[in-house]
Motif scaffolding. Structure first.
Motif, PDB file in Angstrom:
ATOM      1  N   HIS A 543       0.844  -1.188   0.000  1.00 31.01           N
ATOM      2  CA  HIS A 543       0.000   0.000   0.000  1.00 31.01           C
ATOM      3  C   HIS A 543       0.889   1.250   0.000  1.00 31.01           C
ATOM      4  N   GLN A 544       0.355   2.337  -0.551  1.00 28.90           N
ATOM      5  CA  GLN A 544       1.061   3.617  -0.527  1.00 28.90           C
ATOM      6  C   GLN A 544       1.250   4.050   0.924  1.00 28.90           C
ATOM      7  N   ILE A 545       2.475   4.516   1.261  1.00 30.87           N
ATOM      8  CA  ILE A 545       2.747   4.894   2.646  1.00 30.87           C
ATOM      9  C   ILE A 545       2.010   6.189   2.992  1.00 30.87           C
ATOM     10  N   TYR A 577      -3.453   8.777   1.783  1.00 31.49           N
ATOM     11  CA  TYR A 577      -4.022   8.023   2.903  1.00 31.49           C
ATOM     12  C   TYR A 577      -3.263   8.417   4.160  1.00 31.49           C
ATOM     13  N   ASN A 578      -4.008   8.627   5.256  1.00 30.99           N
ATOM     14  CA  ASN A 578      -3.387   9.111   6.483  1.00 30.99           C
ATOM     15  C   ASN A 578      -2.962   7.990   7.426  1.00 30.99           C
ATOM     16  N   GLN A 579      -3.203   6.747   7.044  1.00 30.20           N
ATOM     17  CA  GLN A 579      -2.723   5.598   7.803  1.00 30.20           C
ATOM     18  C   GLN A 579      -2.119   4.590   6.822  1.00 30.20           C
ATOM     19  N   GLN A 580      -1.569   3.495   7.363  1.00 33.99           N
ATOM     20  CA  GLN A 580      -0.868   2.536   6.512  1.00 33.99           C
ATOM     21  C   GLN A 580      -1.811   1.803   5.556  1.00 33.99           C
ATOM     22  N   GLU A 581      -3.018   1.483   5.999  1.00 31.61           N
ATOM     23  CA  GLU A 581      -3.967   0.791   5.136  1.00 31.61           C
ATOM     24  C   GLU A 581      -4.644   1.762   4.187  1.00 31.61           C
ATOM     25  N   ASN A 582      -4.611   1.471   2.886  1.00 28.17           N
ATOM     26  CA  ASN A 582      -5.246   2.323   1.877  1.00 28.17           C
ATOM     27  C   ASN A 582      -6.707   1.931   1.737  1.00 28.17           C
ATOM     28  N   ILE A 583      -7.499   2.263   2.749  1.00 30.45           N
ATOM     29  CA  ILE A 583      -8.926   1.965   2.748  1.00 30.45           C
ATOM     30  C   ILE A 583      -9.703   3.276   2.811  1.00 30.45           C
ATOM     31  N   ARG A 584     -11.005   3.166   2.572  1.00 35.99           N
ATOM     32  CA  ARG A 584     -11.840   4.363   2.477  1.00 35.99           C
ATOM     33  C   ARG A 584     -11.778   5.209   3.747  1.00 35.99           C
ATOM     34  N   TYR A 585     -11.731   4.575   4.892  1.00 35.17           N
ATOM     35  CA  TYR A 585     -11.754   5.317   6.156  1.00 35.17           C
ATOM     36  C   TYR A 585     -10.505   6.190   6.314  1.00 35.17           C
ATOM     37  N   VAL A 625      -3.459  19.488   5.324  1.00 31.54           N
ATOM     38  CA  VAL A 625      -2.201  18.864   4.914  1.00 31.54           C
ATOM     39  C   VAL A 625      -1.979  17.611   5.749  1.00 31.54           C
ATOM     40  N   ILE A 626      -2.214  17.714   7.058  1.00 30.19           N
ATOM     41  CA  ILE A 626      -2.208  16.599   7.992  1.00 30.19           C
ATOM     42  C   ILE A 626      -3.630  16.441   8.507  1.00 30.19           C
ATOM     43  N   ILE A 627      -4.141  15.229   8.512  1.00 30.12           N
ATOM     44  CA  ILE A 627      -5.529  14.999   8.868  1.00 30.12           C
ATOM     45  C   ILE A 627      -5.832  15.582  10.245  1.00 30.12           C
ATOM     46  N   ASN A 628      -6.976  16.245  10.357  1.00 33.00           N
ATOM     47  CA  ASN A 628      -7.467  16.873  11.586  1.00 33.00           C
ATOM     48  C   ASN A 628      -6.697  18.127  11.985  1.00 33.00           C
ATOM     49  N   TYR A 629      -5.818  18.610  11.096  1.00 29.94           N
ATOM     50  CA  TYR A 629      -5.144  19.893  11.309  1.00 29.94           C
ATOM     51  C   TYR A 629      -5.568  20.826  10.175  1.00 29.94           C
ATOM     52  N   PRO A 630      -6.732  21.455  10.283  1.00 27.76           N
ATOM     53  CA  PRO A 630      -7.275  22.256   9.178  1.00 27.76           C
ATOM     54  C   PRO A 630      -6.409  23.477   8.876  1.00 27.76           C
ATOM     55  N   MET A 631      -6.307  23.803   7.595  1.00 24.37           N
ATOM     56  CA  MET A 631      -5.528  24.943   7.147  1.00 24.37           C
ATOM     57  C   MET A 631      -6.433  26.162   6.972  1.00 24.37           C
ATOM     58  N   PRO A 632      -5.840  27.368   6.926  1.00 25.22           N
ATOM     59  CA  PRO A 632      -6.660  28.587   6.812  1.00 25.22           C
ATOM     60  C   PRO A 632      -7.409  28.668   5.488  1.00 25.22           C
ATOM     61  N   LYS A 633      -8.585  29.298   5.536  1.00 25.19           N
ATOM     62  CA  LYS A 633      -9.309  29.630   4.316  1.00 25.19           C
ATOM     63  C   LYS A 633      -8.674  30.895   3.716  1.00 25.19           C
ATOM     64  N   ARG A 634      -9.426  31.621   2.900  1.00 23.01           N
ATOM     65  CA  ARG A 634      -8.858  32.808   2.260  1.00 23.01           C
ATOM     66  C   ARG A 634      -8.296  33.772   3.317  1.00 23.01           C
TER      67      ARG A 634
END
Length: 644
Positions: A543-545, A577-585, A625-634
């Motif tokens: 799986h993709q890392i 994918y944010n974890q090792q398994e490339n699954i929908r979750y 960029v990192i899951i659960n770390y939202p980036m700024p809007k405009r």
């Protein structure tokens, strides 16, 4: 012969960039001078997003942690060199490039493998990829004795960012510069929080304000440069202080965290380059002190109040001899001493003594260039009150070649092979309830083949640059955290094996369709297939890392006319994918951002003025960029600067 990374230059940015890349044996990407400062970037990490083959981990906001990963080999395999000497972090091996402002940076260079210069510190031969930062060098006309620049930047998130630079010509052979900067921001920005559960049902969809992302930081940087009959020397003193919140992950509707970090990073370094006929020498010395104070006052977590102190002493000498005009050899030796202390119960207070020995050769014929190097590394760790682990010894060779099939050096074919490694950090080895003192160094084998085409003319199209690189990397003994039975108790093991294949494509063009109208374009594209091949029985085998997109790229378009400038930049990062398994979750959506800036330069007598207005994330995209770390809007920034 001195590297172009240290030679003062009058920088006509795109031209210099293209020529450097055409002459390098080793593939390089460069951003310089005005081209660099036109980008809508606060920090070095922001600017590096426009290089191909790089992933930037950004935890959001002005003060969020920002680290880089070159060609999926891991952050710890990336060397970061500031004015000729590598930055270090023996505790966790990661350099937070968000701490380095672009305000005083003259050039950013990215080398896969190593720099095309055999006169360099032995340690520089050891990284799989290296980022070189060069601070601004003073240039004085005959009747000038000083330069002064004052800038003020403000914008969204209550940003206040003044800076000042003073350059002095002390005498004919010595100049000095003092650069200082203050950054203050609340870090409060709106974001959309939307999550879907494994069944595909909507769990959360709301708009909130990012909390605990504030920063208050100062930077003070002193440079003294001189020349003597036999060569050049420089001295540098650097201090960075910050207090910032750690906004943390947005999980289960928790918006605020109680974590704060105080950083003090200071170092002094000296550098001397000497030329004596056929013999050249490069000598560096450095002392650094890093202090980190981490506090977690979150009511729902264990209270933490820890103080970490790092010290580093470093010396290197590199010596090159010209056997023939076309054949050079070099020998290099580095010594580094690192220690880490912390007020943590049971902390072992490690000391590390590192010795680096390197030998290299370069052959430069009319249409063929060859380089080869070999690095031997010896590492001895000593623990207070405990049995010290066995010494580590690593040997890493490298071979580089470039060939010009045409008599006019417009087209170059290049290839390299390199083995590199990264030592386990103090955290990997000795962190309480987690470290493993028996870890082996993590090793990387790199293969690269590519071509570059450069064309320069005085016609409508001034410069064209095209670069294409195909590469294959293999990471062995990858260091991973592995659960050892009890919840929240982990250990570090050499388990990982990663297979990486990729393509880097770069394109740059400069045109002058009318007098005083200059148009430039830069495109970057990266394809990467980075898969975990550790254990066929794992669910994530092949799986993709995590966090490595298959496709990513950027576009920069710029126009200048009679002091006016307009710059548009676009960055795209494909699905990950944010974890090792490339699954929908674990799926993380692609994201892209558009940034636009307009500037005006004008003069009033001896003073030069610039006004710069920026709109970042123009289309107000919601992305992580990192899951659960939202980036700024405009968001917006306005900069006003004056230089005398």
């Amino acid at each position: 012969m001195e590297s172009a990374d240290t030679i003062p230059q009058q920088l006509k940015e795109v031209v210099v960039t293209a020529r450097r890349q055409a002459d390098d044996v080793i593939p390089a990407q460069v951003l310089t001078g005005e081209e660099l400062h036109r980008l809508n970037s606060n920090s070095v990490a922001d600017a590096l997003r426009y290089f191909s083959g790089i992933q930037v981990k950004d935890y959001g906001g002005v003060g969020g942690l920002k680290t880089v990963n070159i060609r999926s080999m891991g952050t710890n395999h990336t060397g970061v060199v500031y004015d000729g000497i590598e930055l270090g972090n023996a505790q966790n091996g990661q350099i937070d490039l968000g701490q380095f402002s672009l305000d005083n940076i003259e050039s950013l260079s990215l080398y896969n493998g190593q720099k095309s210069d055999i006169l360099q510190p032995a340690k520089d031969f050891g990284s799989a990829g290296t980022i070189y930062m060069r601070s601004r060098s003073p240039h004085f006309d005959d009747n000038e004795t000083y330069h002064t620049r004052i800038s003020f930047r403000t914008g969204s998130f209550d940003l206040i960012n003044p800076s000042a630079l003073v350059e002095l010509k002390l005498n004919r052979n010595i100049n000095a510069s003092l650069s200082t900067e203050w950054v203050n921001s609340s870090g409060r920005y709106k974001f959309r929080y939307r999550r879907v559960n494994p069944a595909g049902e909507l769990a959360y969809d709301t708009t909130a304000v990012r909390q605990n992302g504030d920063i208050n930081a100062t930077r003070l940087e002193l440079n003294v440069n001189g020349s003597i009959r036999s060569g050049q020397w420089s001295l540098k003193a650097y201090n960075y202080n910050s207090e910032r919140g750690v906004p943390g992950a947005i999980v289960n509707n928790v918006w605020r965290r109680g974590e704060r970090i105080w950083d003090t990073n200071s170092f002094v370094q000296g550098r001397y380059t000497g030329y004596f006929g056929r013999f050249s020498t490069l000598n560096n010395i450095k002392y650094a002190f890093y202090r980190t104070h981490y506090v977690n006052n979150d009511d729902k977590q264990i209270k933490i109040d820890n103080l970490y102190r790092q010290k580093e002493a470093y010396f290197s000498t590199a010596n090159e001899y010209e056997l023939m005009p076309w054949w050079h050899i070099s020998a290099c030796y580095d010594f580094a001493w690192n220690t880490l202390d912390a007020d943590v119960y049971g902390f072992v207070k490690p000391y590390r003594f590192s010795n680096f020995l390197a030998a290299a050769t370069a052959i430069n014929l009319e249409r063929v260039k060859l380089q080869a190097s070999a690095l031997a590394t010896f590492v001895h760790d000593r623990l207070i009150g405990q049995i010290s682990p066995d010494d580590k010894r690593v040997f890493t060779p490298a071979v580089y070649a470039s060939f010009y099939p045409l008599r006019i050096k417009k087209l170059a074919i290049r290839a390299f092979f390199k083995r590199s490694f990264r030592m386990p950090t103090f955290n990997d080895l000795y962190y309480a309830d987690m470290g493993n003192s028996l870890l082996n160094p993590e090793r990387v084998t790199q293969y690269n083949v590519g071509l570059v085409f450069d064309h320069h003319s005085s016609a409508l199209i001034k410069n064209i640059h095209v670069g294409l690189d195909l590469y294959y990397n293999r990471v062995k003994d990858k260091i991973v955290a592995y659960p050892k039975g009890q919840q929240f108790r982990w250990t570090m093991l050499n388990l990982g094996l990663v297979d990486i294949k990729g393509i880097d494509l770069t394109y740059a063009l400069t045109a002058e369709p009318a007098k005083n109208l200059i148009l430039t374009a830069r495109l970057q594209y990266t394809f990467q297939r980075a898969i975990d091949i550790t254990n066929p029985s794992d669910n994530y085998y092949r799986h993709q890392i995590p966090y490595i997109p298959r496709n990513s790229g950027s576009v920069i378009l710029n126009a200048t006319w009679h002091g006016w400038g307009m710059n548009y930049s676009w960055i795209y990062v494909g699905e990950r994918y944010n974890q090792q398994e490339n699954i929908r979750y674990n799926y993380t959506q692609p994201w892209y951002t558009s940034d636009l800036s307009i500037s005006k330069d004008f003069k009033v007598k001896a003073m030069s003025f610039r006004i710069l207005a920026e709109i970042n994330n123009l289309l107000s995209q919601d992305y992580d960029v990192i899951i659960n770390y939202p980036m700024p809007k405009r968001n917006y920034r306005l900069t006003f600067s004056v230089e005398i």
